[in-house]
Enzyme design. Structure first.
Site, PDB file in Angstrom:
ATOM      1  N   LEU A   7      45.198  40.897  -3.802  1.00 28.63           N
ATOM      2  CA  LEU A   7      45.604  39.587  -3.295  1.00 28.63           C
ATOM      3  C   LEU A   7      44.445  38.981  -2.521  1.00 28.63           C
ATOM      4  O   LEU A   7      43.902  39.609  -1.613  1.00 28.63           O
ATOM      5  CB  LEU A   7      46.823  39.713  -2.384  1.00 28.63           C
ATOM      6  CG  LEU A   7      47.311  38.403  -1.757  1.00 28.63           C
ATOM      7  CD1 LEU A   7      47.847  37.459  -2.821  1.00 28.63           C
ATOM      8  CD2 LEU A   7      48.370  38.662  -0.687  1.00 28.63           C
ATOM      9  N   ILE A   8      44.072  37.756  -2.893  1.00 29.82           N
ATOM     10  CA  ILE A   8      42.959  37.061  -2.238  1.00 29.82           C
ATOM     11  C   ILE A   8      43.492  35.779  -1.602  1.00 29.82           C
ATOM     12  O   ILE A   8      43.940  34.871  -2.318  1.00 29.82           O
ATOM     13  CB  ILE A   8      41.843  36.701  -3.233  1.00 29.82           C
ATOM     14  CG1 ILE A   8      41.381  37.939  -4.001  1.00 29.82           C
ATOM     15  CG2 ILE A   8      40.672  36.040  -2.517  1.00 29.82           C
ATOM     16  CD1 ILE A   8      40.412  37.623  -5.124  1.00 29.82           C
ATOM     17  N   GLY A  16      36.523  32.648  -2.654  1.00 28.27           N
ATOM     18  CA  GLY A  16      37.748  33.303  -3.109  1.00 28.27           C
ATOM     19  C   GLY A  16      37.922  33.231  -4.612  1.00 28.27           C
ATOM     20  O   GLY A  16      38.278  34.230  -5.256  1.00 28.27           O
ATOM     21  N   TYR A 143      33.582  28.228  15.395  1.00 27.37           N
ATOM     22  CA  TYR A 143      33.530  29.030  14.168  1.00 27.37           C
ATOM     23  C   TYR A 143      32.990  30.423  14.462  1.00 27.37           C
ATOM     24  O   TYR A 143      33.566  31.429  14.033  1.00 27.37           O
ATOM     25  CB  TYR A 143      32.657  28.325  13.134  1.00 27.37           C
ATOM     26  CG  TYR A 143      32.633  29.018  11.786  1.00 27.37           C
ATOM     27  CD1 TYR A 143      33.740  28.936  10.936  1.00 27.37           C
ATOM     28  CD2 TYR A 143      31.525  29.735  11.353  1.00 27.37           C
ATOM     29  CE1 TYR A 143      33.738  29.568   9.698  1.00 27.37           C
ATOM     30  CE2 TYR A 143      31.506  30.364  10.129  1.00 27.37           C
ATOM     31  CZ  TYR A 143      32.611  30.270   9.304  1.00 27.37           C
ATOM     32  OH  TYR A 143      32.608  30.895   8.077  1.00 27.37           O
TER      33      TYR A 143
END
Length: 268
Positions: A7-8, A16, A143
């Protein structure tokens, strides 16, 4: 042998999508996630609706995956957003949104898959952080902080779950040629602001770094290598040599010397 189910999060574009496409070609059963999968075209693997900022959305997405496949072997926590600007001029709402997406969201996704991995006595979680998370960068403070926090969360959680057969690791990319610059929040350049000139110059430099960044397939190959490793390391860095070397310099240089190097680089 049964194909591993991967699962990404944030699998509809950028890193992704590149990672998912690469792993699908290697024979893995791949699912990506998107906030609006109905609006996404051209992804060679199915997308499940998931918003990492919404705990109920996360629970529903994992439940859907388990219903479809009966297991989740690898989670790649890739969903994230960029943010730039002078800290003084970034709205609190944008700072909170960034932490919801880059830190709290990945934490909740991990919490949702861990019971399933524990029952399988196997699982691998790869958290996509950033080389920026190893240092406080000017006009990227939020960030850097959100990605750095995820690095430390991973270090701690890795030790907590190791006895269950679950491995957690970080992979920190540098600049890659993706559309992240188009999707990140930019604090606007304010005419007459004390930061107008230096922020404008730094923002242009950051955008140029992404445009001329590395091929996203390098990141996909790195993730694949981690998945094939029976004993993954705690941290991985993927990117241009100087970006990775900057972490080494931070470790060995006096703080003020390293700060001066960064300020010279960004012409501050």
């Amino acid at each position: 042998m049964e194909k591993k189910v991967v699962l990404i999060t944030g699998g509809s574009s950028g890193l992704g999508k590149s990672i998912g496409t690469f792993l699908k070609d290697k024979g893995y059963t791949v699912y990506g996630t998107s906030r609006n999968p109905e609006n996404v075209e051209g992804t060679p693997f199915p997308l499940i609706k998931l918003d990492v900022r919404d705990a109920e959305s996360i629970k529903a997405a994992i439940a859907e995956l388990i219903q479809l496949e009966g297991r989740v072997d690898v989670l790649i926590n890739n969903a994230g957003v960029g943010i730039t600007g002078p800290l003084e001029e970034i709205p609190a709402s944008e700072i909170k949104n960034n932490f919801e997406t880059n830190l709290f969201g990945p934490i909740e996704v991990m919490k949702a898959v861990l019971p399933h991995m524990r029952s399988q006595k196997f699982g691998l979680i790869i958290n996509v952080t950033s080389i920026a998370g190893y240092m406080g960068l000017p006009y990227r403070s939020v960030y850097s902080a959100s990605k750095g926090a995820l690095e430390l969360i991973t270090e701690a959680l890795r030790m907590e779950v190791k006895s269950f057969g679950i491995t957690i690791t970080n992979v920190a990319p540098g600049d890659f040629a993706t559309n992240i610059a188009d999707r990140r929040y930019h604090a606007p350049l304010v005419k007459g602001s004390a930061y107008e000139e230096s922020y404008g110059r730094t923002l242009q430099m950051m955008n140029e770094h992404v445009t001329s960044g590395s091929n996203p397939n390098e990141m996909a190959e790195a993730v694949y290598a981690i998945m094939k490793d029976p004993n993954p390391k705690v941290h991985y860095k993927v990117g241009a040599f100087m970006q990775k070397f900057s972490i080494v310099l931070k470790r060995i240089l006096p703080d003020k010397v390293y700060e001066k190097l960064l300020m010279n680089h960004y012409k501050l």
